[in-house]
Enzyme design. Sequence first.
Site, PDB file in Angstrom:
ATOM      1  N   SER A  28     -98.946  -0.464 -44.427  1.00 20.95           N
ATOM      2  CA  SER A  28     -98.190   0.589 -43.749  1.00 20.95           C
ATOM      3  C   SER A  28     -98.946   1.124 -42.540  1.00 20.95           C
ATOM      4  CB  SER A  28     -97.944   1.751 -44.706  1.00 20.95           C
ATOM      5  OG  SER A  28     -97.531   1.281 -45.953  1.00 20.95           O
TER       6      SER A  28
HETATM    7  N1  SAH Z   1    -100.223   0.087 -50.163  1.00 18.68           N
HETATM    8  C1  SAH Z   1    -100.377  -1.096 -49.379  1.00 18.68           C
HETATM    9  C2  SAH Z   1     -99.097  -1.549 -48.701  1.00 18.68           C
HETATM   10  C3  SAH Z   1     -98.408  -2.436 -49.564  1.00 18.68           C
HETATM   11  S1  SAH Z   1     -97.032  -3.358 -49.029  1.00 18.68           S
HETATM   12  C4  SAH Z   1    -101.490  -0.991 -48.375  1.00 18.68           C
HETATM   13  O1  SAH Z   1    -102.091   0.089 -48.263  1.00 18.68           O
HETATM   14  O2  SAH Z   1    -101.796  -1.994 -47.722  1.00 18.68           O
HETATM   15  C5  SAH Z   1     -96.221  -3.428 -50.573  1.00 18.68           C
HETATM   16  C6  SAH Z   1     -96.909  -4.234 -51.636  1.00 18.68           C
HETATM   17  O3  SAH Z   1     -96.147  -4.089 -52.826  1.00 18.68           O
HETATM   18  C7  SAH Z   1     -96.947  -5.741 -51.334  1.00 18.68           C
HETATM   19  O4  SAH Z   1     -98.279  -6.181 -51.380  1.00 18.68           O
HETATM   20  C8  SAH Z   1     -96.109  -6.356 -52.459  1.00 18.68           C
HETATM   21  O5  SAH Z   1     -96.598  -7.594 -52.895  1.00 18.68           O
HETATM   22  C9  SAH Z   1     -96.208  -5.298 -53.543  1.00 18.68           C
HETATM   23  N2  SAH Z   1     -95.128  -5.296 -54.536  1.00 18.68           N
HETATM   24  C10 SAH Z   1     -93.794  -5.458 -54.335  1.00 18.68           C
HETATM   25  N3  SAH Z   1     -93.128  -5.352 -55.492  1.00 18.68           N
HETATM   26  C11 SAH Z   1     -94.060  -5.118 -56.464  1.00 18.68           C
HETATM   27  C12 SAH Z   1     -94.000  -4.927 -57.884  1.00 18.68           C
HETATM   28  N4  SAH Z   1     -92.841  -4.938 -58.557  1.00 18.68           N
HETATM   29  N5  SAH Z   1     -95.152  -4.714 -58.542  1.00 18.68           N
HETATM   30  C13 SAH Z   1     -96.349  -4.673 -57.885  1.00 18.68           C
HETATM   31  N6  SAH Z   1     -96.471  -4.875 -56.553  1.00 18.68           N
HETATM   32  C14 SAH Z   1     -95.339  -5.077 -55.852  1.00 18.68           C
END
Ligand code: SAH
Length: 213
Positions: free
Chosen positions: A60
């Site tokens: 993000s």
């Molecule tokens: N918080 C992160 C941004 C993450 S983007 C940062 O600081 O970089 C969203 C993430 O959620 C992705 O890596 C994706 O793989 C994960 N994601 C999506 N659905 C998910 C689920 N059901 N359980 C765990 N992770 C999930």
Amino acid sequence: MSPDSRKIRLVMKMRSAGVSDTRVLAVVERIPRDLFTPPAFQDKAYEDTALPISYHQTMSAPVVVALMTQALEVGDRQKVLEVGTGSGYQAAILSRLCRRVYTIERYRDLLNDAEERFKELGITNITSRVGDGTFGWPEQAPFERIIVTAAATDIPPLLGKQLADGGIMVLPIDDGAGGQSLIRVRRHGSEFDTEDIGEARFVPLVPGNEPRD
Ligand code: SAH
């Protein structure tokens, strides 16, 4: 422009976007976002922009991370659950503000890289695992704070269940019209008060099929 002046510019941007919590701003200054940024985007590490990481996911934009962190009102004695570790940047920020962060990611490779970064920064209060975060982390519940960094169509019911009474959850929710809203949920007993705190643009939360326990 030097990395330090880029960082100062970013913190000023956060202030003008409404981030006034000095603890949040201080932590943003201390955690090097470039460590979480892929090599191809190093020059953008301190820009206010979301950046691609592997598997078509994104980390993000830093102002969004700061706003979500502020909205979570994290205290230093609290246990925080994060769903969607991604690069690990949000978890690293949270780790400096609370007692322990539990973070779940569905891609093992992303999680491995994030864990390496935590180690490099000497962060020891993050526990992470691979899995479907929509199931939460029942063994560690309840959590005083929960943050979901991928967009759901609704509040995942098991996360609601694992939120402590009086707790706060911040998450992006699809608004049904192609956009997303950032929602803050406060739990009071069996009541969940929700508040729309702004627009959001996150990758989707992808539910898996892990068996319920
Ligand atoms: N918080 C992160 C941004 C993450 S983007 C940062 O600081 O970089 C969203 C993430 O959620 C992705 O890596 C994706 O793989 C994960 N994601 C999506 N659905 C998910 C689920 N059901 N359980 C765990 N992770 C999930």
